[in-house]
Motif scaffolding. Structure first.
Motif, PDB file in Angstrom:
ATOM      1  N   GLY A  81       0.802  -1.219   0.000  1.00 16.36           N
ATOM      2  CA  GLY A  81       0.000   0.000   0.000  1.00 16.36           C
ATOM      3  C   GLY A  81       0.833   1.266   0.000  1.00 16.36           C
ATOM      4  N   LEU A  82       0.177   2.343   0.370  1.00 13.39           N
ATOM      5  CA  LEU A  82       0.783   3.673   0.341  1.00 13.39           C
ATOM      6  C   LEU A  82       2.059   3.765   1.176  1.00 13.39           C
ATOM      7  CD1 LEU A  82       0.178   6.498  -0.838  1.00 13.39           C
ATOM      8  CD2 LEU A  82      -0.994   7.026   1.299  1.00 13.39           C
ATOM      9  N   ILE A  83       2.077   3.012   2.285  1.00 15.67           N
ATOM     10  CA  ILE A  83       3.258   3.071   3.168  1.00 15.67           C
ATOM     11  C   ILE A  83       4.502   2.649   2.397  1.00 15.67           C
ATOM     12  CG2 ILE A  83       4.322   2.100   5.260  1.00 15.67           C
ATOM     13  CD1 ILE A  83       1.450   1.867   6.392  1.00 15.67           C
ATOM     14  N   GLY A  84       4.345   1.568   1.622  1.00 17.15           N
ATOM     15  CA  GLY A  84       5.460   1.078   0.815  1.00 17.15           C
ATOM     16  C   GLY A  84       5.914   2.118  -0.203  1.00 17.15           C
ATOM     17  N   TYR A  85       4.977   2.833  -0.805  1.00 19.57           N
ATOM     18  CA  TYR A  85       5.331   3.868  -1.790  1.00 19.57           C
ATOM     19  C   TYR A  85       6.109   4.999  -1.137  1.00 19.57           C
ATOM     20  CZ  TYR A  85       2.637   1.821  -5.567  1.00 19.57           C
ATOM     21  OH  TYR A  85       2.205   0.990  -6.543  1.00 19.57           O
ATOM     22  N   VAL A  86       5.662   5.421   0.054  1.00 17.57           N
ATOM     23  CA  VAL A  86       6.370   6.519   0.762  1.00 17.57           C
ATOM     24  C   VAL A  86       7.770   6.058   1.122  1.00 17.57           C
ATOM     25  CG1 VAL A  86       6.381   7.979   2.826  1.00 17.57           C
ATOM     26  CG2 VAL A  86       4.212   7.477   1.662  1.00 17.57           C
ATOM     27  N   GLN A  87       7.857   4.815   1.581  1.00 12.31           N
ATOM     28  CA  GLN A  87       9.167   4.276   1.963  1.00 12.31           C
ATOM     29  C   GLN A  87      10.113   4.260   0.756  1.00 12.31           C
ATOM     30  OE1 GLN A  87       9.084   0.174   3.122  1.00 12.31           O
ATOM     31  NE2 GLN A  87      11.054   0.264   4.175  1.00 12.31           N
ATOM     32  N   PHE A  88       9.559   3.881  -0.382  1.00 13.50           N
ATOM     33  CA  PHE A  88      10.361   3.799  -1.598  1.00 13.50           C
ATOM     34  C   PHE A  88      10.744   5.185  -2.117  1.00 13.50           C
ATOM     35  CE2 PHE A  88      10.708   3.531  -6.242  1.00 13.50           C
ATOM     36  CZ  PHE A  88      11.765   2.635  -6.328  1.00 13.50           C
ATOM     37  N   ALA A  89       9.728   6.115  -2.183  1.00 13.54           N
ATOM     38  CA  ALA A  89       9.964   7.441  -2.762  1.00 13.54           C
ATOM     39  C   ALA A  89      10.645   8.395  -1.767  1.00 13.54           C
ATOM     40  CB  ALA A  89       8.639   8.042  -3.204  1.00 13.54           C
ATOM     41  N   GLN A  90      10.569   8.074  -0.486  1.00 12.98           N
ATOM     42  CA  GLN A  90      11.159   8.883   0.587  1.00 12.98           C
ATOM     43  C   GLN A  90      10.664  10.329   0.579  1.00 12.98           C
ATOM     44  OE1 GLN A  90      15.186   8.278   1.567  1.00 12.98           O
ATOM     45  NE2 GLN A  90      15.068   6.099   1.274  1.00 12.98           N
ATOM     46  N   ARG A  91       9.377  10.532   0.244  1.00 12.79           N
ATOM     47  CA  ARG A  91       8.790  11.870   0.315  1.00 12.79           C
ATOM     48  C   ARG A  91       7.313  11.737   0.658  1.00 12.79           C
ATOM     49  NH1 ARG A  91       5.708  12.328  -4.201  1.00 12.79           N
ATOM     50  NH2 ARG A  91       6.304  10.954  -5.897  1.00 12.79           N
ATOM     51  N   ILE A  92       6.693  12.910   1.001  1.00 13.80           N
ATOM     52  CA  ILE A  92       5.276  12.883   1.337  1.00 13.80           C
ATOM     53  C   ILE A  92       4.467  12.528   0.093  1.00 13.80           C
ATOM     54  CG2 ILE A  92       3.311  14.337   1.999  1.00 13.80           C
ATOM     55  CD1 ILE A  92       4.946  15.716   4.000  1.00 13.80           C
ATOM     56  N   ILE A  93       3.489  11.637   0.243  1.00 10.58           N
ATOM     57  CA  ILE A  93       2.614  11.300  -0.879  1.00 10.58           C
ATOM     58  C   ILE A  93       1.161  11.471  -0.425  1.00 10.58           C
ATOM     59  CG2 ILE A  93       1.764   9.443  -2.380  1.00 10.58           C
ATOM     60  CD1 ILE A  93       4.557   8.310  -2.451  1.00 10.58           C
ATOM     61  N   ILE A  94       0.369  12.174  -1.263  1.00 15.65           N
ATOM     62  CA  ILE A  94      -1.050  12.334  -0.954  1.00 15.65           C
ATOM     63  C   ILE A  94      -1.862  11.503  -1.946  1.00 15.65           C
ATOM     64  CG2 ILE A  94      -2.986  13.965  -0.862  1.00 15.65           C
ATOM     65  CD1 ILE A  94      -1.036  16.124   0.017  1.00 15.65           C
ATOM     66  N   ALA A  95      -2.783  10.705  -1.430  1.00 11.39           N
ATOM     67  CA  ALA A  95      -3.733   9.996  -2.306  1.00 11.39           C
ATOM     68  C   ALA A  95      -5.049  10.745  -2.172  1.00 11.39           C
ATOM     69  CB  ALA A  95      -3.874   8.540  -1.869  1.00 11.39           C
ATOM     70  N   ARG A  96      -5.433  11.507  -3.224  1.00 10.75           N
ATOM     71  CA  ARG A  96      -6.580  12.417  -3.097  1.00 10.75           C
ATOM     72  C   ARG A  96      -7.902  11.658  -3.021  1.00 10.75           C
ATOM     73  NH1 ARG A  96      -6.934  15.404  -7.740  1.00 10.75           N
ATOM     74  NH2 ARG A  96      -8.496  16.669  -6.697  1.00 10.75           N
ATOM     75  N   ASP A  97      -7.966  10.514  -3.726  1.00 13.66           N
ATOM     76  CA  ASP A  97      -9.191   9.711  -3.670  1.00 13.66           C
ATOM     77  C   ASP A  97      -8.775   8.240  -3.599  1.00 13.66           C
ATOM     78  OD1 ASP A  97     -12.119   9.371  -5.837  1.00 13.66           O
ATOM     79  OD2 ASP A  97     -11.505   8.349  -3.993  1.00 13.66           O
ATOM     80  N   ILE A  98      -8.926   7.677  -2.459  1.00 15.84           N
ATOM     81  CA  ILE A  98      -8.347   6.334  -2.301  1.00 15.84           C
ATOM     82  C   ILE A  98      -9.134   5.252  -3.028  1.00 15.84           C
ATOM     83  CG2 ILE A  98      -7.206   6.842  -0.103  1.00 15.84           C
ATOM     84  CD1 ILE A  98      -9.436   5.490   1.367  1.00 15.84           C
ATOM     85  N   THR A  99     -10.365   5.566  -3.394  1.00 14.96           N
ATOM     86  CA  THR A  99     -11.150   4.558  -4.114  1.00 14.96           C
ATOM     87  C   THR A  99     -10.538   4.298  -5.485  1.00 14.96           C
ATOM     88  OG1 THR A  99     -13.013   5.640  -3.070  1.00 14.96           O
ATOM     89  CG2 THR A  99     -13.537   3.910  -4.634  1.00 14.96           C
ATOM     90  N   THR A 100      -9.963   5.359  -6.097  1.00 17.02           N
ATOM     91  CA  THR A 100      -9.412   5.181  -7.435  1.00 17.02           C
ATOM     92  C   THR A 100      -7.883   5.112  -7.440  1.00 17.02           C
ATOM     93  OG1 THR A 100      -9.478   7.577  -7.675  1.00 17.02           O
ATOM     94  CG2 THR A 100     -11.342   6.326  -8.587  1.00 17.02           C
ATOM     95  N   ASP A 101      -7.255   5.536  -6.329  1.00 17.26           N
ATOM     96  CA  ASP A 101      -5.782   5.595  -6.316  1.00 17.26           C
ATOM     97  C   ASP A 101      -5.189   4.179  -6.288  1.00 17.26           C
ATOM     98  OD1 ASP A 101      -3.632   8.058  -5.058  1.00 17.26           O
ATOM     99  OD2 ASP A 101      -3.008   5.991  -5.563  1.00 17.26           O
ATOM    100  N   PRO A 102      -4.342   3.830  -7.243  1.00 16.93           N
ATOM    101  CA  PRO A 102      -3.790   2.471  -7.291  1.00 16.93           C
ATOM    102  C   PRO A 102      -2.878   2.159  -6.102  1.00 16.93           C
ATOM    103  CG  PRO A 102      -2.705   3.893  -8.883  1.00 16.93           C
ATOM    104  CD  PRO A 102      -3.827   4.689  -8.310  1.00 16.93           C
ATOM    105  N   ARG A 103      -2.417   3.216  -5.383  1.00 15.01           N
ATOM    106  CA  ARG A 103      -1.520   2.956  -4.249  1.00 15.01           C
ATOM    107  C   ARG A 103      -2.292   2.583  -2.983  1.00 15.01           C
ATOM    108  NH1 ARG A 103       1.392   8.561  -5.494  1.00 15.01           N
ATOM    109  NH2 ARG A 103      -0.807   9.069  -5.394  1.00 15.01           N
TER     110      ARG A 103
END
Ligand code: ADP
Length: 525
Positions: A81-103
């Protein structure tokens, strides 16, 4: 949208709250999580810390609504999920609509929210990332630039307080340090689960037990060494589970069937997210050999003291006879003093030798069916002169029907005379002592009652230990070996010994000896 004033006010209050946390990592992270969620109106959230190899470590979750703990769901979510993406990108990530966000793929995790928006913030110190903080809001697009600024400030605050501890000390370093200590240790260490099944063993353990490491895995620890018999083994396991450190001596079995004496020290520890037991096995072969050598040497010294002492005793007795008509009583008095001390020294050496033998478990040298009646009569005969000397009255209360008992007669005779000598020693001149014996169900019970000072309740068990004495005034001093010998001797015969006493009202020393089925009762005329 937060105003600048709300943002500063929140940071001020959070700083104050964190100062109370005293740098405790769980408190700092929980406080930050809860306060930030409140100001952001976030319903769900978590902080995940990472080990140096990027595996997730501790997870702190927000208590949202009626769900009290959804840490397991977050743990799943770290992988994909999103936690893994933040860990990988090492920056703040916002998912504006989680129903459609692939992360935000939570369809298989019903415990996590399925609609709304989310934000993930990296936690790092000195360029090293040690965690991710995540919040989610039930509305779409709930996090904007002001949120990002606020969370950056929060992240800096947290890292200033606990970043160092998390990056340099806690998870990563502890584990490497542990691994290094574990593998490099010069003592064998075995790690088991709480049920005692081996989950790891260091190189030294495998070498010591002559196993390959893989062979040890999944074996129960009881295949390596005894835990103690029956309830002792279970008690040890229970103590370990409740967090106590346990230490005991036993033998470790090697793969070739030989065994090595070991001192085992075990304790429950928390390792890699699991509760386990670490067993340190210390080879004590050399120590036991040295102990044995020391014991043999002391036994030899005690033994060798007996010879010259007998000679001194014999000479003094002959001299006493030779000088019995001497017209200077002082000479005879001096001789008596010499004789008394020699007798005392001799008893002391005998007791020391007996104690040593009994403590080493060698114990009973010569068990034979013995008439208790005859044995007690012999004891009385030996003691009578002492009683007469002290003007003390010796009486008997012997049950007519005393059985034969299977004992080392010499040793039990010494037990009875020891108790009787004590009774005389501690009773005043003119006092009495009574020797009694009776047959109970399956034992014979012997008692020695006196009219001495009695023994305070708190000392009644202790006096049976070596070198323990009651401090009386105006009563002869001993060294405290006689009763220790009596206890060891009686226990070596399967019996028990105790004292019943009230200070000021004399004492009654009692011991029992089991009567075996073959022991036949004899009628005494
Ligand atoms: P010792 O008499 O040499 O000190 P013991 O082991 O026989 O050694 O006794 C231990 C202690 O118990 C004694 O020092 C004494 O204080 C107490 N004790 C033993 N027997 C009696 C007794 N019959 N009456 C009172 N105290 C006693």
């Amino acid at each position: 949208m937060l105003s600048e004033h709300q943002r500063l006010d929140f940071l001020y209050r959070l700083t104050n709250a964190l100062q109370q946390a005293d740098s405790s990592i769980p408190i700092v992270l929980q406080t930050t999580l809860h306060s930030s969620a409140r100001v952001l109106n976030a319903q769900d959230g978590c902080v995940v810390t990472f080990h140096q190899d990027d595996r997730p470590g501790e997870i702190f979750a927000l208590r949202a609504g009626t769900r009290t703990d959804n840490r397991e769901a977050w743990r799943e979510f770290v992988q994909r999920g999103l936690i893994g993406y933040v860990q990988f990108a090492q920056r703040i990530i916002i998912a504006r609509d989680i129903t459609t966000d692939p992360r935000w793929q939570t369809s298989s995790l019903p415990d996590l929210p399925q609609t709304g928006s989310a934000v993930g913030i990296p936690l790092s110190k000195g360029g090293q990332m040690y965690g991710v903080m995540l919040f989610m809001h039930k509305e779409i697009d709930a996090f904007d630039d002001t949120t990002v600024h606020l969370l950056e400030a929060v992240s800096n605050l947290v890292s200033a307080l606990v970043g160092n501890a998390l990056v340099f000390n806690i998870s990563p370093r502890d584990e490497t340090r542990f691994q290094w200590l574990f593998e490099g240790a010069v003592v064998p260490i075995i790690v088991t689960d709480l049920d005692g099944y081996i989950v790891d063993a260091n190189r030294k353990a495998a070498e010591f037990l002559d196993y390959r490491r893989e062979q040890l895995l999944r074996l129960p620890i009881t295949a390596i060494h005894r835990m103690g018999t029956g309830p002792i083994g279970n008690n040890r396991f229970n103590s370990l589970k409740s967090g106590d450190e346990v230490e005991f001596r036993t033998a470790a079995w090697r793969s070739d069937g030989t065994d090595i004496p070991v001192l085992v020290r075990a304790q429950r520890v928390f390792l890699n997210d699991h509760d386990v037991i670490a067993w340190v096995e210390q080879d004590i072969t050399t120590q036991l050999e040295l102990d044995q050598l020391r014991q043999d040497l002391t036994a030899m010294v005690y033994h060798d003291l007996r010879g010259p002492l007998h000679t001194v005793y014999g000479s003094l007795t002959s001299l006493g006879r030779f000088l019995s008509n001497h017209n200077q009583p002082i000479v005879l008095d001096l001789l008596q003093v010499g004789l008394r001390s020699t007798r005392q020294l001799s008893r002391m050496i005998e007791s020391l030798l007996d104690i040593q033998r009994l403590e080493a478990g060698k114990a009973i040298l010569d068990p034979k069916p013995t008439s208790m009646h005859n044995l007690l009569a012999s004891a009385a005969q030996l003691i009578q002169p002492l009683a007469t000397e002290g003007n003390q009255r010796l009486t008997f209360e012997l049950n007519d029907e005393l059985p034969f008992v299977e004992v080392d007669a010499d040793m039990i005779l010494r037990v009875v005379t020891n108790l009787m000598e004590n009774a005389l020693k501690y009773s005043p001149p003119g006092g009495f002592i009574r020797l009694g014996a009776r047959l109970m169900d399956d034992s014979v019970q012997v008692s020695v009652v006196d009219s001495g000072p009695g023994i305070p309740t708190h000392m009644q068990r202790q006096i049976f230990d070596k070198f323990s004495r009651v401090k009386y005034t105006d009563v002869p001093k001993g060294i405290g070996l006689g009763l220790a010998f009596c206890r060891l001797a009686v226990e070596a015969h399967g019996g028990q010994i105790w004292v019943e006493s009230e200070p000021g009202k004399g004492s009654s020393f009692v011991f029992t000896l089991p009567v075996t089925k073959t022991s036949e009762p004899v009628m005494v005329a």
